[in-house]
Design a protein around this motif. Structure first.
Motif, PDB file in Angstrom:
ATOM      1  N   GLY A 100      42.170  25.015  37.141  1.00 42.80           N
ATOM      2  CA  GLY A 100      42.588  26.239  36.495  1.00 42.80           C
ATOM      3  C   GLY A 100      43.885  26.743  37.110  1.00 42.80           C
ATOM      4  N   GLN A 101      44.388  27.870  36.570  1.00 41.31           N
ATOM      5  CA  GLN A 101      45.685  28.395  37.019  1.00 41.31           C
ATOM      6  C   GLN A 101      45.601  29.172  38.319  1.00 41.31           C
ATOM      7  OE1 GLN A 101      47.650  30.402  33.647  1.00 41.31           O
ATOM      8  NE2 GLN A 101      48.901  28.562  33.578  1.00 41.31           N
ATOM      9  N   GLY A 102      44.400  29.460  38.760  1.00 39.71           N
ATOM     10  CA  GLY A 102      44.251  30.117  40.042  1.00 39.71           C
ATOM     11  C   GLY A 102      44.022  31.617  39.935  1.00 39.71           C
ATOM     12  N   THR A 103      43.378  32.169  40.954  1.00 41.51           N
ATOM     13  CA  THR A 103      43.193  33.618  41.117  1.00 41.51           C
ATOM     14  C   THR A 103      43.774  34.014  42.460  1.00 41.51           C
ATOM     15  OG1 THR A 103      41.146  33.685  39.808  1.00 41.51           O
ATOM     16  CG2 THR A 103      41.528  35.491  41.364  1.00 41.51           C
ATOM     17  N   ARG A 104      44.746  34.904  42.424  1.00 40.59           N
ATOM     18  CA  ARG A 104      45.357  35.381  43.675  1.00 40.59           C
ATOM     19  C   ARG A 104      44.616  36.616  44.127  1.00 40.59           C
ATOM     20  NH1 ARG A 104      49.971  34.226  46.333  1.00 40.59           N
ATOM     21  NH2 ARG A 104      50.636  32.902  44.599  1.00 40.59           N
ATOM     22  N   LEU A 105      43.908  36.523  45.240  1.00 42.75           N
ATOM     23  CA  LEU A 105      43.086  37.618  45.746  1.00 42.75           C
ATOM     24  C   LEU A 105      43.673  38.166  47.039  1.00 42.75           C
ATOM     25  CD1 LEU A 105      40.441  39.293  45.686  1.00 42.75           C
ATOM     26  CD2 LEU A 105      39.419  37.498  47.084  1.00 42.75           C
ATOM     27  N   THR A 106      43.804  39.486  47.092  1.00 44.63           N
ATOM     28  CA  THR A 106      44.253  40.167  48.310  1.00 44.63           C
ATOM     29  C   THR A 106      43.169  41.132  48.739  1.00 44.63           C
ATOM     30  OG1 THR A 106      46.566  40.007  47.601  1.00 44.63           O
ATOM     31  CG2 THR A 106      46.055  41.563  49.368  1.00 44.63           C
ATOM     32  N   VAL A 107      42.759  41.055  49.990  1.00 43.38           N
ATOM     33  CA  VAL A 107      41.768  41.976  50.541  1.00 43.38           C
ATOM     34  C   VAL A 107      42.476  42.899  51.534  1.00 43.38           C
ATOM     35  CG1 VAL A 107      39.593  42.216  51.768  1.00 43.38           C
ATOM     36  CG2 VAL A 107      39.962  40.249  50.262  1.00 43.38           C
ATOM     37  N   VAL A 108      42.386  44.200  51.259  1.00 39.00           N
ATOM     38  CA  VAL A 108      43.119  45.166  52.102  1.00 39.00           C
ATOM     39  C   VAL A 108      42.159  46.162  52.744  1.00 39.00           C
ATOM     40  CG1 VAL A 108      45.237  44.957  50.785  1.00 39.00           C
ATOM     41  CG2 VAL A 108      43.545  46.669  50.116  1.00 39.00           C
ATOM     42  N   GLN A 134      40.235  30.416  34.439  1.00 36.47           N
ATOM     43  CA  GLN A 134      39.801  31.295  35.520  1.00 36.47           C
ATOM     44  C   GLN A 134      40.189  32.730  35.215  1.00 36.47           C
ATOM     45  OE1 GLN A 134      41.455  28.351  38.927  1.00 36.47           O
ATOM     46  NE2 GLN A 134      40.689  30.294  39.709  1.00 36.47           N
ATOM     47  N   THR A 135      39.303  33.645  35.535  1.00 37.98           N
ATOM     48  CA  THR A 135      39.624  35.068  35.455  1.00 37.98           C
ATOM     49  C   THR A 135      39.046  35.789  36.659  1.00 37.98           C
ATOM     50  OG1 THR A 135      37.637  35.477  34.134  1.00 37.98           O
ATOM     51  CG2 THR A 135      39.712  35.148  32.924  1.00 37.98           C
ATOM     52  N   PRO A 136      39.719  36.846  37.188  1.00 36.19           N
ATOM     53  CA  PRO A 136      41.048  37.297  36.773  1.00 36.19           C
ATOM     54  C   PRO A 136      42.147  36.441  37.390  1.00 36.19           C
ATOM     55  CG  PRO A 136      40.287  38.623  38.599  1.00 36.19           C
ATOM     56  CD  PRO A 136      39.171  37.655  38.302  1.00 36.19           C
ATOM     57  N   ALA A 181      33.889  41.573  51.075  1.00 41.71           N
ATOM     58  CA  ALA A 181      35.209  40.978  51.236  1.00 41.71           C
ATOM     59  C   ALA A 181      35.840  41.305  52.581  1.00 41.71           C
ATOM     60  CB  ALA A 181      36.128  41.447  50.108  1.00 41.71           C
ATOM     61  N   ALA A 182      36.516  40.313  53.162  1.00 42.92           N
ATOM     62  CA  ALA A 182      37.202  40.449  54.446  1.00 42.92           C
ATOM     63  C   ALA A 182      38.655  40.001  54.286  1.00 42.92           C
ATOM     64  CB  ALA A 182      36.506  39.598  55.503  1.00 42.92           C
ATOM     65  N   PRO A 183      39.568  40.512  55.128  1.00 40.61           N
ATOM     66  CA  PRO A 183      40.979  40.106  55.020  1.00 40.61           C
ATOM     67  C   PRO A 183      41.166  38.590  55.093  1.00 40.61           C
ATOM     68  CG  PRO A 183      40.784  42.027  56.427  1.00 40.61           C
ATOM     69  CD  PRO A 183      39.374  41.585  56.131  1.00 40.61           C
ATOM     70  N   SER A 184      40.281  37.898  55.801  1.00 35.51           N
ATOM     71  CA  SER A 184      40.404  36.433  55.912  1.00 35.51           C
ATOM     72  C   SER A 184      40.178  35.726  54.574  1.00 35.51           C
ATOM     73  CB  SER A 184      39.402  35.899  56.937  1.00 35.51           C
ATOM     74  OG  SER A 184      38.080  36.209  56.530  1.00 35.51           O
ATOM     75  N   GLN A 185      39.651  36.448  53.592  1.00 35.28           N
ATOM     76  CA  GLN A 185      39.432  35.856  52.273  1.00 35.28           C
ATOM     77  C   GLN A 185      40.623  36.050  51.334  1.00 35.28           C
ATOM     78  OE1 GLN A 185      35.531  37.801  51.667  1.00 35.28           O
ATOM     79  NE2 GLN A 185      34.689  35.730  51.489  1.00 35.28           N
ATOM     80  N   THR A 186      41.672  36.670  51.840  1.00 38.46           N
ATOM     81  CA  THR A 186      42.925  36.736  51.094  1.00 38.46           C
ATOM     82  C   THR A 186      43.455  35.322  50.922  1.00 38.46           C
ATOM     83  OG1 THR A 186      43.499  38.951  51.856  1.00 38.46           O
ATOM     84  CG2 THR A 186      45.317  37.531  51.154  1.00 38.46           C
ATOM     85  N   SER A 187      43.608  34.900  49.663  1.00 39.06           N
ATOM     86  CA  SER A 187      43.961  33.519  49.400  1.00 39.06           C
ATOM     87  C   SER A 187      44.185  33.351  47.898  1.00 39.06           C
ATOM     88  CB  SER A 187      42.829  32.595  49.863  1.00 39.06           C
ATOM     89  OG  SER A 187      43.226  31.242  49.831  1.00 39.06           O
ATOM     90  N   VAL A 188      44.567  32.140  47.516  1.00 41.57           N
ATOM     91  CA  VAL A 188      44.590  31.774  46.106  1.00 41.57           C
ATOM     92  C   VAL A 188      43.408  30.837  45.864  1.00 41.57           C
ATOM     93  CG1 VAL A 188      45.890  30.735  44.211  1.00 41.57           C
ATOM     94  CG2 VAL A 188      47.102  31.980  46.019  1.00 41.57           C
ATOM     95  N   TYR A 189      42.616  31.160  44.872  1.00 41.23           N
ATOM     96  CA  TYR A 189      41.399  30.407  44.595  1.00 41.23           C
ATOM     97  C   TYR A 189      41.585  29.581  43.319  1.00 41.23           C
ATOM     98  CZ  TYR A 189      39.193  33.280  48.106  1.00 41.23           C
ATOM     99  OH  TYR A 189      38.875  33.886  49.298  1.00 41.23           O
ATOM    100  N   PHE A 190      41.198  28.308  43.424  1.00 42.53           N
ATOM    101  CA  PHE A 190      41.298  27.407  42.284  1.00 42.53           C
ATOM    102  C   PHE A 190      39.931  26.847  41.948  1.00 42.53           C
ATOM    103  CE2 PHE A 190      45.777  27.196  41.640  1.00 42.53           C
ATOM    104  CZ  PHE A 190      46.363  27.355  42.880  1.00 42.53           C
ATOM    105  N   CYS A 191      39.622  26.877  40.666  1.00 37.25           N
ATOM    106  CA  CYS A 191      38.445  26.211  40.147  1.00 37.25           C
ATOM    107  C   CYS A 191      38.894  24.907  39.505  1.00 37.25           C
ATOM    108  CB  CYS A 191      37.767  27.113  39.115  1.00 37.25           C
ATOM    109  SG  CYS A 191      36.317  26.399  38.335  1.00 37.25           S
ATOM    110  N   ALA A 192      38.064  23.884  39.578  1.00 39.48           N
ATOM    111  CA  ALA A 192      38.415  22.594  38.990  1.00 39.48           C
ATOM    112  C   ALA A 192      37.167  21.929  38.439  1.00 39.48           C
ATOM    113  CB  ALA A 192      39.074  21.692  40.030  1.00 39.48           C
ATOM    114  N   SER A 193      37.377  21.001  37.520  1.00 42.70           N
ATOM    115  CA  SER A 193      36.262  20.225  36.984  1.00 42.70           C
ATOM    116  C   SER A 193      36.696  18.780  36.817  1.00 42.70           C
ATOM    117  CB  SER A 193      35.778  20.799  35.653  1.00 42.70           C
ATOM    118  OG  SER A 193      36.708  20.529  34.611  1.00 42.70           O
ATOM    119  N   SER A 194      35.723  17.869  36.803  1.00 39.04           N
ATOM    120  CA  SER A 194      36.028  16.453  36.588  1.00 39.04           C
ATOM    121  C   SER A 194      34.823  15.744  36.010  1.00 39.04           C
ATOM    122  CB  SER A 194      36.461  15.783  37.899  1.00 39.04           C
ATOM    123  OG  SER A 194      35.370  15.649  38.788  1.00 39.04           O
ATOM    124  N   ASP A 195      35.099  14.656  35.292  1.00 36.33           N
ATOM    125  CA  ASP A 195      34.012  13.785  34.890  1.00 36.33           C
ATOM    126  C   ASP A 195      34.160  12.418  35.521  1.00 36.33           C
ATOM    127  OD1 ASP A 195      35.162  12.613  31.596  1.00 36.33           O
ATOM    128  OD2 ASP A 195      36.165  12.749  33.530  1.00 36.33           O
TER     129      ASP A 195
END
Lengths: 112, 111
Positions: free
Chosen positions: B103-111, B6-8, B81-95
């Motif tokens: 993934g390791q996650g993306t820490r997003l802050t909306v100010v 995941q990036t960033p 973007a809205a402040p309510s979207q401040t969160s840590v986002y994870f992407c995942a895959s499976s078979d």
């Protein structure tokens, strides 16, 4: 509507003892259950799973128990080690579906 | 074998800005997912995909969009973007059913 619930936000256990993490669910359509472990600043990693046709599954120090009548599952870690300190998530999947529903997580701390 | 990338890793957005969170996997998994984790909460499914060209909404899709043009990539788009979207986002895959790699996650802050 929290379909998967982990009612203990945290648990502290002495090294070498048994850790028991609990999870309750409300949806009777769930037929597959998993436990994930998460360290800080990392993504969750798969730990162990159980199908609803079983009531127990073991993998080394980790055992998951499923009580379908009570809609309850638990993860036992024996013996507990310092490296087990992490947040543990319970997750469930509905029959025929791929996506998971997660509980809120329980932070396990293993004390030396 | 990189797994799920995941990036960033971190991003600060101003209210009203847009951005795309990138996710790529090299395991040739058909299933891919986007989750968000708010403090003290479990992971909530935003969107998922069962294969290239196929996507569907999860529990909390409002304010987000996805696309899946290839097996490997599953970007998540935040519009306005809205402040309510401040969160840590994870992407995942499976078979296989349920046993997802995250993934390791993306820490997003909306100010």
């Amino acid at each position: 509507d929290q379909q998967v619930k982990q009612n203990s936000p945290s648990l502290s256990v002495q090294e070498g003892r048994i850790s028991i993490l609990n999870c309750d669910y409300t949806n009777s359509m769930f037929d597959y259950f998993l436990w994930y472990k998460k360290y800080p600043a990392e993504g969750p990693t798969f730990l162990i799973s159980i199908s609803s046709i079983k009531d127990k599954n073991e993998d080394g120090r980790f055992t998951v128990f499923l009580n379908k009548s009570a809609k309850h599952l638990s993860l036992h870690i024996v013996p507990s080690q310092p490296g087990d300190s992490a947040v543990y998530f319970c997750a469930a999947a509905i029959q025929g579906a791929q996506k998971l529903v997660f509980g809120q997580g329980t932070r396990l701390t293993i004390n030396p | 074998n990189a797994g799920v990338t995941q990036t960033p890793k971190f991003r600060i957005l101003k209210i009203g800005q847009s951005m795309t969170l990138q996710c790529t996997q090299d395991m040739n998994h058909n299933y891919m997912y986007w989750y968000r984790q708010d403090p003290g909460m479990g992971l909530k499914l935003i969107y998922y995909s069962v294969g290239a060209g196929i996507t569907d909404k999860g529990e909390v899709p409002n304010g987000y969009n996805v696309s899946r043009s290839t097996t490997e990539d599953f970007p998540l788009r935040l519009e306005l973007a809205a402040p309510s979207q401040t969160s840590v986002y994870f992407c995942a895959s499976s078979d296989r059913r349920g046993e997802a790699f995250f993934g390791q996650g993306t820490r997003l802050t909306v100010v």
